[in-house]
Design a protein around this motif. Sequence first.
Motif, short mmCIF file in Angstrom:
data_model
loop_
_atom_site.label_atom_id
_atom_site.label_comp_id
_atom_site.label_asym_id
_atom_site.label_seq_id
_atom_site.Cartn_x
_atom_site.Cartn_y
_atom_site.Cartn_z
N GLU A 1 0.70 -1.34 -0.03
CA GLU A 1 -0.01 -0.06 -0.07
C GLU A 1 0.97 1.23 -0.03
O GLU A 1 2.05 1.19 0.42
N GLY A 2 0.54 2.26 -0.62
CA GLY A 2 1.02 3.49 -0.65
C GLY A 2 0.02 4.78 -0.45
O GLY A 2 -0.90 4.59 -0.41
N SER A 3 0.81 5.82 -0.22
CA SER A 3 -0.15 6.97 0.01
C SER A 3 0.74 8.15 -0.29
O SER A 3 1.93 8.11 -0.38
N VAL A 4 -0.16 9.27 -0.92
CA VAL A 4 0.48 10.77 -1.02
C VAL A 4 -0.47 11.26 -0.25
O VAL A 4 -1.64 11.45 0.04
N GLY A 5 0.56 12.33 0.61
CA GLY A 5 -0.49 13.23 1.60
C GLY A 5 0.12 14.66 1.59
O GLY A 5 1.08 15.12 1.06
N VAL A 6 -0.66 15.33 2.18
CA VAL A 6 -0.47 16.97 2.41
C VAL A 6 -0.30 17.04 3.72
O VAL A 6 -1.37 16.83 4.69
N GLY A 7 0.68 17.58 4.36
CA GLY A 7 0.85 17.69 5.84
C GLY A 7 0.94 19.40 6.17
O GLY A 7 0.86 20.23 5.25
N ASN A 8 0.88 19.69 7.42
CA ASN A 8 1.08 21.08 7.82
C ASN A 8 -0.19 21.90 7.67
O ASN A 8 0.10 23.14 7.43
N ILE A 9 -1.46 21.02 7.27
CA ILE A 9 -2.65 21.96 7.12
C ILE A 9 -3.13 22.64 8.79
O ILE A 9 -3.23 21.87 9.60
N PHE A 10 -3.21 23.87 8.57
CA PHE A 10 -3.43 24.41 9.92
C PHE A 10 -2.31 24.16 10.78
O PHE A 10 -2.53 24.13 11.97
N LYS A 11 -1.29 23.87 10.40
CA LYS A 11 -0.07 23.71 11.09
C LYS A 11 -0.21 22.28 12.08
O LYS A 11 0.71 22.02 12.78
N LEU A 12 -1.30 21.64 11.79
CA LEU A 12 -1.37 20.57 12.75
C LEU A 12 -1.79 19.35 12.09
O LEU A 12 -1.51 18.14 12.63
N ILE A 13 -2.44 19.43 10.85
CA ILE A 13 -3.12 18.21 10.41
C ILE A 13 -2.18 17.69 9.26
O ILE A 13 -1.90 18.37 8.44
N ARG A 14 -2.49 16.25 9.10
CA ARG A 14 -1.89 15.58 8.05
C ARG A 14 -3.07 14.74 7.25
O ARG A 14 -3.60 14.14 8.00
N VAL A 15 -3.20 14.87 6.07
CA VAL A 15 -4.26 14.20 5.20
C VAL A 15 -3.40 13.03 4.26
O VAL A 15 -2.73 13.92 3.28
N ASP A 16 -3.77 12.09 4.31
CA ASP A 16 -3.22 11.19 3.34
C ASP A 16 -4.10 10.30 2.46
O ASP A 16 -5.39 9.95 3.02
N LEU A 17 -3.99 10.31 1.14
CA LEU A 17 -4.72 9.43 0.23
C LEU A 17 -3.89 8.15 0.05
O LEU A 17 -2.84 8.07 -0.55
N VAL A 18 -4.62 7.10 0.83
CA VAL A 18 -4.20 5.63 0.70
C VAL A 18 -4.63 4.74 -0.32
O VAL A 18 -5.84 5.03 -0.61
N LYS A 19 -3.81 3.92 -1.17
CA LYS A 19 -4.17 3.29 -2.13
C LYS A 19 -3.59 1.94 -1.82
O LYS A 19 -2.43 1.63 -1.53
N ARG A 20 -4.45 0.69 -1.80
CA ARG A 20 -4.13 -0.73 -1.84
C ARG A 20 -3.79 -1.05 -3.19
O ARG A 20 -4.49 -1.14 -4.02
N PHE A 21 -2.56 -1.96 -3.45
CA PHE A 21 -2.25 -2.26 -4.87
C PHE A 21 -2.48 -3.96 -4.87
O PHE A 21 -2.29 -4.11 -6.15
N THR A 22 -2.46 -4.41 -3.91
CA THR A 22 -2.36 -6.04 -4.00
C THR A 22 -3.45 -6.72 -3.17
O THR A 22 -3.95 -5.91 -2.24
N TYR A 23 -3.92 -7.95 -3.50
CA TYR A 23 -4.92 -8.66 -2.70
C TYR A 23 -6.24 -7.95 -2.69
O TYR A 23 -6.98 -7.66 -1.76
N LEU A 24 -6.43 -7.33 -3.97
CA LEU A 24 -7.61 -6.41 -4.16
C LEU A 24 -9.11 -7.27 -4.10
O LEU A 24 -10.04 -6.68 -4.00
#
Length: 853
Positions: free
Chosen positions: A812-835
């Motif tokens: 699984e992998g993710s791309v994220g944006v951090g430092n939102i309002f200096k406190l929050i991290r949001v990741d879009l997570v994708k699963r690539f196997t055993y679907l």
Amino acid sequence: MERKRTLIKYLFSLLFLLLGFAYAAVSQTVIQGKVVDTVTKQPLQYVSVVFKGGRGTVTDSLGNYTLQSTGKISNPTIQISYVGYITISRPIAIGKEQTINLEMETDPRAVNNVTVTTNKRAKYRNKNNPAVELIRRVIENKPINRTERYNYLQYDQYEKLEVSLSSIPEKITNSKLLRKYQFLFDNKDTVSVRGKSLMPVYLEETLSKKYYRRNPEKTKTIVTGQKQVNFGEYIDNQGVSSYLNRLVMDVDIYDNNIPLFTYQFLSPIADLGPTFYMYYIKDTVTDENGRKLIKMYFTPRNTNDLLFRGNMYITLDGNYAVQKLNMFISKNANLNWVRELHIDLDFEKSEDSRYHIKKSSVMAEAGITKSGASGFYGSRTVSYKNYVVNKPLSDSVYNGPSLVKLDKAGLHTDSFWLANRHDSLTHTESKIYSNIDSLEKMPSFRRAMAIATLLVAGYTSFGPFEVGPVNAFYSFNPIEGFKLRLGGRTTPKMSKRIYFETYGAYGFKDEKWKYFLSGTYSINNKSIYEYPLNFIRASYQKDTKIPGQELQFVSEDNFLLSFKRGKNDKLLYNDIFKLEYIHELPSHLSYTFGFKHWQHQPAGAISYSKVDTTGTVAVDHITTTELSGELRWAPHEQFYQGKVYRIPIINEYPILTLRFTAGVKGLFGSEYNYQNLNLRVEKRAYMSQLGYSDLVLEGGYIFGQLPYPLMTIHRANQTYAYQLNSYNLMNFMEFVSDHYAGVTIDHHFNGLIFNRIPLMRKLKLRELLSVKVLYGGVRDENNPNLNPALIKFPSLEGTTTSFSLSKEPYIEGSVGVGNIFKLIRVDLVKRFTYLNNPYIATIGVRTRFKFDF
């Protein structure tokens, strides 16, 4: 006849060619000599010496050069040029060997010919830029200007770390509620920082002796004196010291990266400095000893990057050393809370004509907003004295741990500090110790700290007993329904040797009581929540647990963990008796020995069954007895000790954990024989301007035959929070293995890309990229699909919900944006196997809260 003419033609051609070579050999011009500074007589290296209009060379580290011609010289002149010096031309004799020694004079006009301006300046280029050529000389000479150039080095060091509240509004200082604390507000410093009124609240001083040996390389620090304010039992004073010193570490300008605020700032004289900085020669100055220096201004190409701007003064005596440095960060730098950061370094020339650092000063101001008067002001000043160069010492000086604190270091009287401080304290600083001591003894302050501890850590004290954690008082899940819990523990006020902890809980749906009781004996007569640990603990727990859920810094019954995605219907009822011995050594090597008797029953969607001669039979419970040993090595580990968990202060050093567990059949009713070996390696890798990566490598192997509930149930996460150590799109109990290997990479770019996008740059957002790969499998002897005598994998509505990793790795992998309002991290997570596994999510959004700079 024609063949004879051709032969004669070739013979004449060969003759003329040989005559040409002979003439060239006879008429070759060879120039050699030495170039020095006309004032200091010190050799100048990398000086350019060329035949005017032809080829050239440069001087070596001793100022020597040799220049040879390879053909005809059209202009009988050599030209000698060097940044900051007057260019020299000298006539030469063609076709002869000759020696020409030269003395060069500095040229003020050459170093003043650049005007630094912010409006309509010419496009900056590295090519043919004298400032860049000079900085490259500084970079090339870093090896001879570093501490590591010596075989042996020793010196005395004094550090002073101070934190103050800056510009507190009068409405607060004159408040009736704070009238008792007026003695703190009266102790103000209005001199140190122009325009700031500082109220010191923390002071720490350290005296130490430093030793360095190059071969074999070893650095040794012996702390001879240490003194710091003490806020009492509610605060981990050692943790505060570690955290503050981690934020502002020693500044070595010759390192490529300078660690500050848990980040790595690129040094202006880093190997890659010319790629990220712009340089301008501003002036030639003379220091108090009459030495000429070049004053150079440097500034980031991108002001949002973690870079500095300021002035450095470079020596012109052939060392190309930094003699003085004043720098600060840009206000646009992608940092939270930090308003200002200033660094001043001063060097002095030693007997060996090299430059040693004499004083380092780092000053920073932080606040909730970038602008505003009130905030926190911190400074760390380090001074260095009594350098001794290349004096060998016995091996006993360097043996043992790199950091040694003498037993008497924290027991010195005021007279010792008056005699040994490198710099005396100001009147304001001298009152910090007594003021904080008075503050800590005030009942009102203790009550305020107790309330703060309840809100932050979840515990409140009632004399020698603490009640908590509050966030576990109430939770819910599909099996137990509403679950109420109440517990607490004793504190060192009752005993420094013996500690007790307990809780009781009740589930209103399953109508079952749960409880926990432990007793701990401290062998070293210290708190069992204080480093270094050395205790024996016995405990008994009757409670539930989700298999495959591994938590950090929160308890199992935390209210926020009640909210889960997907089918959260897998639970175990556990009866666990544990006996463990934990011992931490000052070197941060620790070992643990344990005994565990564990009986558990399945609940919810989990049921145990196997096939025997009579057919499929239900298994009510599993019983096992384990003996375990763990070895953990965390060199230079730092952390803040909370009420329940240690909060790590991550640095560049690895953490290695090796664990061995053995199940013993027949011991107290244990049903299985097996051996489980696990290794885990954690490391933060700093990559300068590319950010940093948190790396985790782990693996395990189980020997013996055992059912899947006793195998490795891989860490899963069915909450909506992003968990660093779990697989965020894996269901609880989805995968089990008896052998596995995994790697996790969590990379933080620190705004490398977003800093170059206008909107993103203003928001100070930061990019994140993660990947998690897990290889594993179940051997045939432990596979219930091949061995019916083993407990079957669980199923729901006839569909199997647990699997082995036999086909391919889980990724699984993710791309994220951090430092939102200096406190929050949001990741879009994708699963690539055993679907095709049932009841899974292949993509999801996860969040995480993190306080960061």
